[in-house]
Scaffold this active site. Structure first.
Site, PDB file in Angstrom:
ATOM      1  N   ILE A 191       0.840  -1.200   0.000  1.00  0.00           N
ATOM      2  CA  ILE A 191       0.000   0.000   0.000  1.00  0.00           C
ATOM      3  C   ILE A 191       0.876   1.252   0.000  1.00  0.00           C
ATOM      4  O   ILE A 191       0.584   2.244  -0.692  1.00  0.00           O
ATOM      5  CB  ILE A 191      -0.961  -0.016   1.215  1.00  0.00           C
ATOM      6  CG1 ILE A 191      -1.796  -1.302   1.208  1.00  0.00           C
ATOM      7  CG2 ILE A 191      -1.877   1.208   1.192  1.00  0.00           C
ATOM      8  CD1 ILE A 191      -2.554  -1.571   2.507  1.00  0.00           C
TER       9      ILE A 191
ATOM     10  N   LYS B 173       1.322  -7.865   9.332  1.00  0.00           N
ATOM     11  CA  LYS B 173      -0.098  -7.905   8.962  1.00  0.00           C
ATOM     12  C   LYS B 173      -0.709  -9.290   8.791  1.00  0.00           C
ATOM     13  O   LYS B 173      -1.847  -9.388   8.336  1.00  0.00           O
ATOM     14  CB  LYS B 173      -0.291  -7.102   7.672  1.00  0.00           C
ATOM     15  CG  LYS B 173       0.442  -7.677   6.476  1.00  0.00           C
ATOM     16  CD  LYS B 173       0.012  -7.038   5.170  1.00  0.00           C
ATOM     17  CE  LYS B 173       0.709  -7.667   4.000  1.00  0.00           C
ATOM     18  NZ  LYS B 173       0.297  -7.160   2.698  1.00  0.00           N
TER      19      LYS B 173
ATOM     20  N   SER C 148      -7.329  -1.308  10.357  1.00  0.00           N
ATOM     21  CA  SER C 148      -7.966  -2.356   9.564  1.00  0.00           C
ATOM     22  C   SER C 148      -9.405  -2.563  10.010  1.00  0.00           C
ATOM     23  O   SER C 148      -9.719  -2.431  11.206  1.00  0.00           O
ATOM     24  CB  SER C 148      -7.179  -3.658   9.769  1.00  0.00           C
ATOM     25  OG  SER C 148      -7.907  -4.756   9.270  1.00  0.00           O
TER      26      SER C 148
ATOM     27  N   TYR D  30      -3.424  -9.692  15.737  1.00  0.00           N
ATOM     28  CA  TYR D  30      -3.188  -8.608  14.774  1.00  0.00           C
ATOM     29  C   TYR D  30      -4.203  -7.479  14.976  1.00  0.00           C
ATOM     30  O   TYR D  30      -3.836  -6.304  15.101  1.00  0.00           O
ATOM     31  CB  TYR D  30      -3.265  -9.175  13.349  1.00  0.00           C
ATOM     32  CG  TYR D  30      -3.333  -8.111  12.283  1.00  0.00           C
ATOM     33  CD1 TYR D  30      -2.252  -7.280  12.032  1.00  0.00           C
ATOM     34  CD2 TYR D  30      -4.492  -7.933  11.516  1.00  0.00           C
ATOM     35  CE1 TYR D  30      -2.321  -6.295  11.055  1.00  0.00           C
ATOM     36  CE2 TYR D  30      -4.563  -6.958  10.537  1.00  0.00           C
ATOM     37  CZ  TYR D  30      -3.476  -6.142  10.310  1.00  0.00           C
ATOM     38  OH  TYR D  30      -3.550  -5.160   9.351  1.00  0.00           O
TER      39      TYR D  30
ATOM     40  N   LYS E 236      -3.757  -3.456  16.285  1.00  0.00           N
ATOM     41  CA  LYS E 236      -4.218  -2.266  15.534  1.00  0.00           C
ATOM     42  C   LYS E 236      -5.119  -1.415  16.429  1.00  0.00           C
ATOM     43  O   LYS E 236      -5.027  -0.185  16.423  1.00  0.00           O
ATOM     44  CB  LYS E 236      -4.967  -2.692  14.271  1.00  0.00           C
ATOM     45  CG  LYS E 236      -4.065  -3.227  13.187  1.00  0.00           C
ATOM     46  CD  LYS E 236      -3.231  -2.114  12.578  1.00  0.00           C
ATOM     47  CE  LYS E 236      -2.158  -2.630  11.659  1.00  0.00           C
ATOM     48  NZ  LYS E 236      -1.268  -1.598  11.142  1.00  0.00           N
TER      49      LYS E 236
HETATM   50  P1  NAD Z   1       3.376  -4.622   3.541  1.00  0.00           P
HETATM   51  O1  NAD Z   1       3.930  -5.708   4.368  1.00  0.00           O
HETATM   52  O2  NAD Z   1       3.460  -4.756   2.055  1.00  0.00           O
HETATM   53  O3  NAD Z   1       4.030  -3.230   3.940  1.00  0.00           O
HETATM   54  C1  NAD Z   1       4.524  -2.960   5.230  1.00  0.00           C
HETATM   55  C2  NAD Z   1       5.917  -2.351   5.065  1.00  0.00           C
HETATM   56  O4  NAD Z   1       6.442  -2.058   6.366  1.00  0.00           O
HETATM   57  C3  NAD Z   1       6.886  -3.296   4.374  1.00  0.00           C
HETATM   58  O5  NAD Z   1       7.568  -2.592   3.364  1.00  0.00           O
HETATM   59  C4  NAD Z   1       7.821  -3.720   5.504  1.00  0.00           C
HETATM   60  O6  NAD Z   1       9.115  -4.011   5.033  1.00  0.00           O
HETATM   61  C5  NAD Z   1       7.765  -2.514   6.415  1.00  0.00           C
HETATM   62  N1  NAD Z   1       8.061  -2.797   7.826  1.00  0.00           N
HETATM   63  C6  NAD Z   1       7.595  -3.826   8.567  1.00  0.00           C
HETATM   64  N2  NAD Z   1       8.081  -3.729   9.822  1.00  0.00           N
HETATM   65  C7  NAD Z   1       8.837  -2.614   9.858  1.00  0.00           C
HETATM   66  C8  NAD Z   1       9.607  -1.982  10.878  1.00  0.00           C
HETATM   67  N3  NAD Z   1       9.676  -2.491  12.110  1.00  0.00           N
HETATM   68  N4  NAD Z   1      10.275  -0.846  10.579  1.00  0.00           N
HETATM   69  C9  NAD Z   1      10.222  -0.319   9.323  1.00  0.00           C
HETATM   70  N5  NAD Z   1       9.522  -0.890   8.320  1.00  0.00           N
HETATM   71  C10 NAD Z   1       8.835  -2.015   8.586  1.00  0.00           C
HETATM   72  O7  NAD Z   1       1.866  -4.411   3.990  1.00  0.00           O
HETATM   73  P2  NAD Z   1       0.728  -3.529   3.338  1.00  0.00           P
HETATM   74  O8  NAD Z   1      -0.297  -4.449   2.812  1.00  0.00           O
HETATM   75  O9  NAD Z   1       1.297  -2.495   2.472  1.00  0.00           O
HETATM   76  O10 NAD Z   1       0.130  -2.891   4.662  1.00  0.00           O
HETATM   77  C11 NAD Z   1       0.532  -1.613   5.134  1.00  0.00           C
HETATM   78  C12 NAD Z   1      -0.159  -1.338   6.439  1.00  0.00           C
HETATM   79  O11 NAD Z   1      -1.568  -1.416   6.256  1.00  0.00           O
HETATM   80  C13 NAD Z   1       0.172  -2.316   7.565  1.00  0.00           C
HETATM   81  O12 NAD Z   1       0.276  -1.600   8.769  1.00  0.00           O
HETATM   82  C14 NAD Z   1      -1.017  -3.242   7.586  1.00  0.00           C
HETATM   83  O13 NAD Z   1      -1.221  -3.796   8.862  1.00  0.00           O
HETATM   84  C15 NAD Z   1      -2.133  -2.311   7.192  1.00  0.00           C
HETATM   85  N6  NAD Z   1      -3.283  -2.996   6.581  1.00  0.00           N
HETATM   86  C16 NAD Z   1      -3.069  -3.782   5.486  1.00  0.00           C
HETATM   87  C17 NAD Z   1      -4.143  -4.447   4.916  1.00  0.00           C
HETATM   88  C18 NAD Z   1      -3.943  -5.340   3.721  1.00  0.00           C
HETATM   89  O14 NAD Z   1      -4.805  -6.161   3.450  1.00  0.00           O
HETATM   90  N7  NAD Z   1      -2.860  -5.237   2.964  1.00  0.00           N
HETATM   91  C19 NAD Z   1      -5.432  -4.310   5.459  1.00  0.00           C
HETATM   92  C20 NAD Z   1      -5.613  -3.493   6.568  1.00  0.00           C
HETATM   93  C21 NAD Z   1      -4.508  -2.831   7.118  1.00  0.00           C
HETATM   94  C1  UD1 Z   2      -7.907 -11.057   6.003  1.00  0.00           C
HETATM   95  C2  UD1 Z   2      -7.540 -10.894   7.446  1.00  0.00           C
HETATM   96  C3  UD1 Z   2      -7.874  -9.477   7.877  1.00  0.00           C
HETATM   97  C4  UD1 Z   2      -7.236  -8.446   6.963  1.00  0.00           C
HETATM   98  C5  UD1 Z   2      -7.703  -8.737   5.531  1.00  0.00           C
HETATM   99  C6  UD1 Z   2      -7.135  -7.806   4.501  1.00  0.00           C
HETATM  100  C7  UD1 Z   2      -7.872 -13.153   8.338  1.00  0.00           C
HETATM  101  C8  UD1 Z   2      -8.690 -14.012   9.236  1.00  0.00           C
HETATM  102  N1  UD1 Z   2      -8.261 -11.885   8.227  1.00  0.00           N
HETATM  103  O1  UD1 Z   2      -9.271 -10.882   5.938  1.00  0.00           O
HETATM  104  O2  UD1 Z   2      -7.428  -9.261   9.183  1.00  0.00           O
HETATM  105  O3  UD1 Z   2      -7.617  -7.133   7.346  1.00  0.00           O
HETATM  106  O4  UD1 Z   2      -7.293 -10.068   5.208  1.00  0.00           O
HETATM  107  O5  UD1 Z   2      -5.757  -8.021   4.395  1.00  0.00           O
HETATM  108  O6  UD1 Z   2      -6.886 -13.568   7.776  1.00  0.00           O
HETATM  109  N2  UD1 Z   2     -10.478 -17.041   0.865  1.00  0.00           N
HETATM  110  C9  UD1 Z   2     -10.581 -18.288   0.276  1.00  0.00           C
HETATM  111  N3  UD1 Z   2      -9.425 -18.906  -0.106  1.00  0.00           N
HETATM  112  C10 UD1 Z   2      -8.178 -18.342   0.057  1.00  0.00           C
HETATM  113  C11 UD1 Z   2      -8.089 -17.069   0.663  1.00  0.00           C
HETATM  114  C12 UD1 Z   2      -9.256 -16.459   1.062  1.00  0.00           C
HETATM  115  O7  UD1 Z   2     -11.665 -18.818   0.113  1.00  0.00           O
HETATM  116  O8  UD1 Z   2      -7.162 -18.971  -0.305  1.00  0.00           O
HETATM  117  C13 UD1 Z   2     -11.717 -16.348   1.244  1.00  0.00           C
HETATM  118  C14 UD1 Z   2     -11.825 -16.045   2.720  1.00  0.00           C
HETATM  119  O9  UD1 Z   2     -12.424 -17.091   3.413  1.00  0.00           O
HETATM  120  C15 UD1 Z   2     -12.674 -14.758   2.697  1.00  0.00           C
HETATM  121  C16 UD1 Z   2     -12.269 -14.085   1.387  1.00  0.00           C
HETATM  122  O10 UD1 Z   2     -11.701 -15.097   0.582  1.00  0.00           O
HETATM  123  O11 UD1 Z   2     -14.043 -15.091   2.609  1.00  0.00           O
HETATM  124  C17 UD1 Z   2     -11.255 -12.987   1.583  1.00  0.00           C
HETATM  125  O12 UD1 Z   2     -10.153 -13.507   2.295  1.00  0.00           O
HETATM  126  P1  UD1 Z   2      -8.823 -12.654   2.579  1.00  0.00           P
HETATM  127  O13 UD1 Z   2      -8.337 -12.057   1.325  1.00  0.00           O
HETATM  128  O14 UD1 Z   2      -7.891 -13.522   3.342  1.00  0.00           O
HETATM  129  O15 UD1 Z   2      -9.355 -11.463   3.476  1.00  0.00           O
HETATM  130  P2  UD1 Z   2     -10.176 -11.481   4.859  1.00  0.00           P
HETATM  131  O16 UD1 Z   2     -10.508 -12.856   5.276  1.00  0.00           O
HETATM  132  O17 UD1 Z   2     -11.287 -10.530   4.710  1.00  0.00           O
END
Ligand code: NAD
Ligand code: UD1
Length: 346
Positions: free
Chosen positions: A12, A84, A124, A148, A152
Site C-alpha cells: 500500500i 499484517k 484495519s 493482529y 491495531k
Molecule cells: P506490507 O507488508 O506490504 O508493507 C509494510 C511495510 O512495512 C513493508 O515494506 C515492511 O518491510 C515494512 N516494515 C515492517 N516492519 C517494519 C519496521 N519495524 N520498521 C520499518 N519498516 C517495517 O503491507 P501492506 O499491505 O502495504 O500494509 C501496510 C499497512 O496497512 C500495515 O500496517 C497493515 O497492517 C495495514 N493494513 C493492510 C491491509 C492489507 O490487506 N494489505 C489491510 C488493513 C490494514
Molecule cells: C484477512 C484478514 C484481515 C485483513 C484482511 C485484509 C484473516 C482471518 N483476516 O481478511 O485481518 O484485514 O485479510 O488483508 O486472515 N479465501 C478463500 N481462499 C483463500 C483465501 C481467502 O476462500 O485462499 C476467502 C476467505 O475465506 C474470505 C475471502 O476469501 O471469505 C477474503 O479472504 P482474505 O483475502 O484472506 O481477506 P479477509 O478474510 O477478509
C-alpha cells in the site's frame, strides 16, 4: 507537505508514494525491508517526477527516527510500517505488539521530539470483529478476534490519547477493508512472500500457473452463494484516501476514524468469475472447510470519509481484477523478475 512514509516500500505504501508525489508532496521513506525490497522504490521513482528520499531502518529505532526527523523535517507522517498476517500474529504475539504497538509509540515519541503534529495511521476493518450489524460504520463495537486486530486497536487508542493530550495534533485513523489490485502501469503491485494468505494474490497465482487451484474456505456461509462476502477496494483508491487524509489532517485537530472501503461486497465466487473474465482463463477451485477466524460478510459504510474528507472509491471490480492480472502476468515472480536479487529473507 513534507511527508515521512514508514513502510513506504510495501504494497500500500508504494502506491501511496506515487499518489502523494502526483499531488506535489515531498516524500521520505523509512522501511526495514522486512516484507519488501528496495527495487520497489526504484520502480516508484521511475513512475514519478516527485522528490523522494529513503532510509533503511526500523520504526522502533528512536535514534534512526530522530535522524530522519531532523534531516527531512516532515510536516506529517503516514505510518504503514507493521506486520499484517493474522495467522502469524497468533504464533508471534510479542512480535506483533512490538512492531505494531511499539513501532507506533516510537514514531509518536519521535514526532513529539521533533514537534511534528500530524499522522495518518493504517488500521484495519478487522478491529470490528464479528459484525453486530452491516455495513460497519465507525461507531460499530470493536472486538477484534486476532492478535493482529488487537494490536491495531491498541495503536488506535494510543493515537487517540496522543491527540487528546496535544490539542494542536491530528491523527487520522484509516480502517482499510480488503485492498486489492495494482498500479495501472503494472510496475508495482502486491508481491507476497511464500503462500499468499489473501484471496486475490492466490487467485492470481492460480491464473499464472504457479498454483493448481484456489481452495475456497467454506461454501456454507449464510450468504447468497455460500462463500464469504468482502468489501474489496482498489489499492489506488486506498492510496488516494491517504492524500485526502493528509489534506484533512492539515485543516483539523484531534483524532478522526474513517472506514476506507467501497460500500459494496463480493463473494469468493464473484471474485473468481471476475478474475477469470480478466485473464481469459479458467480458475480451478476446490471447496474446503471454513478458515478459523473468518466471518461470513464484511462491508463498509464509507460515508464518513466521503462527507468529511471528500474521498470516495472510483475503481470498479473489473479495474481490480484487470490490474491484478496485468501486474501478475508482467511480473510472474514479483519484484524478483528484475535484476534485483536483494529480497531479504526475514
Ligand atoms: P506490507 O507488508 O506490504 O508493507 C509494510 C511495510 O512495512 C513493508 O515494506 C515492511 O518491510 C515494512 N516494515 C515492517 N516492519 C517494519 C519496521 N519495524 N520498521 C520499518 N519498516 C517495517 O503491507 P501492506 O499491505 O502495504 O500494509 C501496510 C499497512 O496497512 C500495515 O500496517 C497493515 O497492517 C495495514 N493494513 C493492510 C491491509 C492489507 O490487506 N494489505 C489491510 C488493513 C490494514
Ligand atoms: C484477512 C484478514 C484481515 C485483513 C484482511 C485484509 C484473516 C482471518 N483476516 O481478511 O485481518 O484485514 O485479510 O488483508 O486472515 N479465501 C478463500 N481462499 C483463500 C483465501 C481467502 O476462500 O485462499 C476467502 C476467505 O475465506 C474470505 C475471502 O476469501 O471469505 C477474503 O479472504 P482474505 O483475502 O484472506 O481477506 P479477509 O478474510 O477478509
Amino acid at each position: 507537505m513534507r511527508v515521512l512514509v514508514t513502510g513506504g516500500a510495501g504494497y500500500i505504501g508504494s502506491h501511496t508514494l506515487i499518489e502523494l508525489m502526483a499531488q506535489g508532496h515531498a516524500v521520505c521513506v523509512l522501511d526495514n525491508y522486512k516484507n519488501a525490497t528496495p527495487a520497489v522504490l526504484q520502480r516508484v521513482r521511475a513512475l514519478s517526477n516527485g522528490t523522494m528520499t529513503d532510509y533503511a531502518g526500523d520504526v522502533r529505532d528512536g535514534a534512526m527516527l530522530d535522524k530522519v526527523m531532523t534531516t527531512f523535517k516532515p510536516d506529517a507522517v503516514v505510518h504503514f510500517a507493521g506486520l499484517k498476517a493474522v495467522g502469524e500474529s497468533a504464533e508471534k504475539p510479542l512480535d506483533y505488539y512490538d512492531v505494531n504497538v511499539g513501532g507506533t509509540l516510537a514514531v509518536l515519541q519521535a514526532m513529539d521530539r521533533a514537534g511534528c503534529r500530524r499522522i495518518i495511521f493504517s488500521s484495519s476493518a478487522t478491529v470490528y470483529g464479528e459484525p453486530v450489524y452491516l455495513p460497519y460504520d465507525e461507531d460499530h463495537p470493536t472486538r477484534p478476534t486476532s492478535v493482529y486486530g488487537q494490536t491495531k486497536l491498541a495503536a488506535e487508542h494510543i493515537l487517540t490519547g496522543w491527540t487528546k493530550a496535544n490539542p494542536d495534533a491530528a491523527a487520522v485513523i484509516l480502517r482499510y477493508f480488503n485492498p486489492v489490485g495494482a498500479h495501472h502501469s503494472a510496475r508495482i503491485g502486491e508481491d507476497p512472500r511464500d503462500t499468499p494468505n489473501n484471496l486475490m494474490p492466490f487467485i492470481a497465482q492460480v491464473a499464472i500457473g504457479k498454483r493448481d487451484a484456489l481452495t475456497i474456505f467454506g461454501d456454507d456461509y449464510d450468504t447468497p452463494d455460500g462463500t464469504g462476502l468482502r468489501d474489496y477496494i482498489h489499492v489506488v483508491d486506498l492510496a488516494r484516501a491517504h492524500v485526502a487524509a493528509l489534506d484533512y489532517a492539515a485543516r483539523t485537530n484531534g483524532a478522526g476514524i474513517f472506514n476506507i472501503g467501497t460500500g459494496q461486497s463480493y463473494s469468493v465466487r464473484d471474485m473468481v468469475s471476475a478474475f477469470s473474465r480478466a485473464c481469459g482463463r479458467d480458475i480451478a477451485v476446490k471447496v474446503a472447510s471454513r478458515r478459523a477466524g473468518d466471518i461470513a460478510a464484511m462491508q463498509a459504510d464509507a460515508s464518513r470519509a466521503r462527507h468529511a474528507m471528500g474521498w470516495t472509491a472510483t475503481h470498479t471490480l473489473e479495474d481490480m481484477t484487470a490490474s491484478t492480472w496485468a501486474w501478475q502476468s508482467a511480473n510472474p515472480n514479483g519484484y524478483q523478475t528484475e535484476t534485483d536479487t536483494s529480497k531479504i529473507t526475514p
